[in-house]
Write an enzyme that holds these catalytic residues in place. Sequence first.
Site, short mmCIF file in Angstrom:
data_model
loop_
_atom_site.label_atom_id
_atom_site.label_comp_id
_atom_site.label_asym_id
_atom_site.label_seq_id
_atom_site.Cartn_x
_atom_site.Cartn_y
_atom_site.Cartn_z
N LEU A 56 0.83 -1.20 0.00
CA LEU A 56 0.00 0.00 0.00
C LEU A 56 0.87 1.26 0.00
CD1 LEU A 56 -2.83 1.19 0.03
CD2 LEU A 56 -2.82 1.05 2.53
N ARG A 85 4.13 6.16 5.51
CA ARG A 85 5.36 5.98 6.28
C ARG A 85 5.24 4.80 7.24
NH1 ARG A 85 10.21 6.98 8.02
NH2 ARG A 85 10.56 7.28 10.24
N HIS A 91 11.06 21.47 6.46
CA HIS A 91 10.26 20.77 5.45
C HIS A 91 9.51 21.72 4.53
CE1 HIS A 91 11.12 16.89 7.09
NE2 HIS A 91 10.87 17.35 8.29
N CYS A 107 14.47 19.89 13.35
CA CYS A 107 15.25 18.70 12.98
C CYS A 107 14.81 18.15 11.62
CB CYS A 107 15.07 17.63 14.04
SG CYS A 107 13.37 17.08 14.23
ZN LIG Z 1 13.31 16.45 16.26
#
Ligand SMILES: [Zn+2]
Length: 764
Positions: free
Chosen positions: A19, A521, A701, A733
Amino acid sequence: MTIVGHILGFPRIGLHRELKYALEYYWDGKIKEDKLLEIGRTLRARHWKQQKDSGIDWIPVGDFAWYDHVLTTSLMLNNIPDRHRIGQENINLNTLFRISRGYSLNEKLIPPSEMKKWFNTNYHYIVPEFVSTQKFKLNWTQLFDEIDEALSLKYTVKPILLGPISYLWLGKVKGKKFDRLSLLPNLLSVYQEILDILLSKNIDWIQIDEPILVLELPLRWLDAYLSAYEQLYGKVKLLLTTYFDGIYHQLDIITQLKIDGLHVDLVSNPDNIPLLHAQLPKHWVLSAGVVNGRNVWKTNLYDWFKKLYPLVGERRLWIGSSCSLLHSPIDLNTEIKLDKHIKEWFAFALQKCYEIKMLCAALNAKNTSNSTYEDTLSEHYASNNLRCYSSTIHDIQVKKRLEHIHDISYSRSSPYTTRATLQHKKLNLPLFPTTTIGSFPQTEEIRKLRSHFKSSQINKEDYYLNIKNYIKKIIMEQEKLDLDILVHGEPERNDMVEYFGENLNGFIFTQNGWVQSYGSRCVKPPVIVGDISRPKPITIEWISYAQSLTNKPIKGILTGPVTIMSWSFPREDIQRKTIALQLALSIRDEVIDLEKSGIGIIQIDEPALREGLPLKRSDQKKYLEWAINVFRITVSSVKDDTQIHTHMCYSEFSDIIHAILALDADVISIEAARSDEKMLTSIQHVINDLNEIGPGIYDIHSPNEPTQNDLIRRINQLLKYIPKQRLWINPDCGLKTRSWPEIQHSLNNMVSAAKLLRKQFNSS
Ligand SMILES: [Zn+2]
């Protein structure tokens, strides 16, 4: 009254993450929607058959989701945030992906809905958004389509619905504040409509998930349960399911509900079966969740048999998994590399289905004479009973060290103010020191290198040489950027937990033990099988090599004990606290070695500290006490002038801010760029007790690169809350997930912003 076996849900992602790949291909435009739908159908058909073959009587439907089951519920209820709708378009799969992933419209980025941890698991759900003008209506027919699909394949189906009150509780209000519970009447009318449709499909039982009943809920919310279930009762039979903790604190309300059965997670609260039996209405089914849906160990079936045996014939009994098997890997039989003795200890999702069948069979055979079932049940767990003698599990040295744990100080030798003076002098730190959280881009090349080394396609010398070349490049880049504190960049690490697990005794790894974390994920948690120790230094070679290349201080990065434990499958034969202490001693050894090799700054990452929190507030204090001590043991050996950092990946910590202060780290970096305000308000009232702090000043991001001016504005805003001597400058991060060109500009702007402000402050 035959005892029924069922599970609360099955993993949806597929043994080989089918999937995940299908979704990612679809998002990349490599496959069309019909192909994606077909892969989903194939997976469901396979999973249903596998469950049936393993002996599950009632096949759960409604556990499949294209991204997340809470999001599927939102679609079913037509709860689509306005920003994710395009024109008058009907809801479709792309609507679902816009909510979960965001999208861009006229070059503007429309953010996705928020993602949040699903109770105390490592799964994340998409948070429903409610507005005061909210109107629910039945819209998305996925559940009904999938029920038809399963019925056409001749299965006995048990549909799963997320209950209305948990749905409201798990969501959040957007815009003008109002009471979410005011939406309940409208919501219930849609639920009634859903139940009518299920009834028309001749569905006998449904599983209605109300997991929030394990929390300590406000009275108003409990009251809402009474009227809500009054309205839903009387169509299809309702099995109300709770999981992740006990519901004993709420039994007086629950027993008044209009339902037909209750599922209880007995794994998290095993000793109250007689109490439950005594208190629950006589005509209710009791569904006993005895097979742990969140771990990989076999179930002690004989033990449960003895506990449940007295209820047989006294009450309708179902046997089930404690929670959905969503949190469990799929099939142990595909683990061909596992040592066969170790394999004997485990049960993955399919094996858990089989365990449920075995226990049902034994209980159903209660009154047949000369039953051999009991022998079969005890045999099933014999290998695990033998674990108490296994030398792969028990390490006498580790046990001895733990006995003397109280000889270790929980505190650094001097208070923060003394340490800070010494550290700043030794490290020669400027105002607003700049640094990063630890990782740098992991190129395809680096990943290949590691996997070639793992599969012995290259030798150790070549591997080390190559990794060192990467470290050299990473150091040079950081020097070029003129960051103040450098890191070695972690090119040798695949994952912050797996890497340490691989280098410690007591862990094993699976080949296919994937578990969905969110959307596409997945993670493959290591399994902690035995006493944990560190056979030899883990990171020293890489980090001290990095230090040898530069005059600037290198910050050594280690993963903290609580995080390593939380992101692994833990042992069940000892307490979590004991596992964490064993890990703390191992990481402590590494800290000592790092300091000895000349590293003056050491960062212990504890992003999972908060997710380990027990669900009930009243249990949280005890957890925090030991979790804090575990962290302090890890670092208490270092000299005053060695600076200890920690990193946390969430900004909502108002509820654990005192625990964070109690860690007594010299510097804490936190993820903050996306939810500034929450973070700043939660630190505001403790700012004087806070040592140094580095809130992420931009979201790495985001595709929008922050300019120097953006960053100056941001730092100035932080300075309204944080004294200048205590502020560190770092991004959030995750640099490892970006490419070099993507990060260079932003970091450059960050460093120059810090320098500019430094100059201003120094001259004023
Ligand atoms: Zn982090």
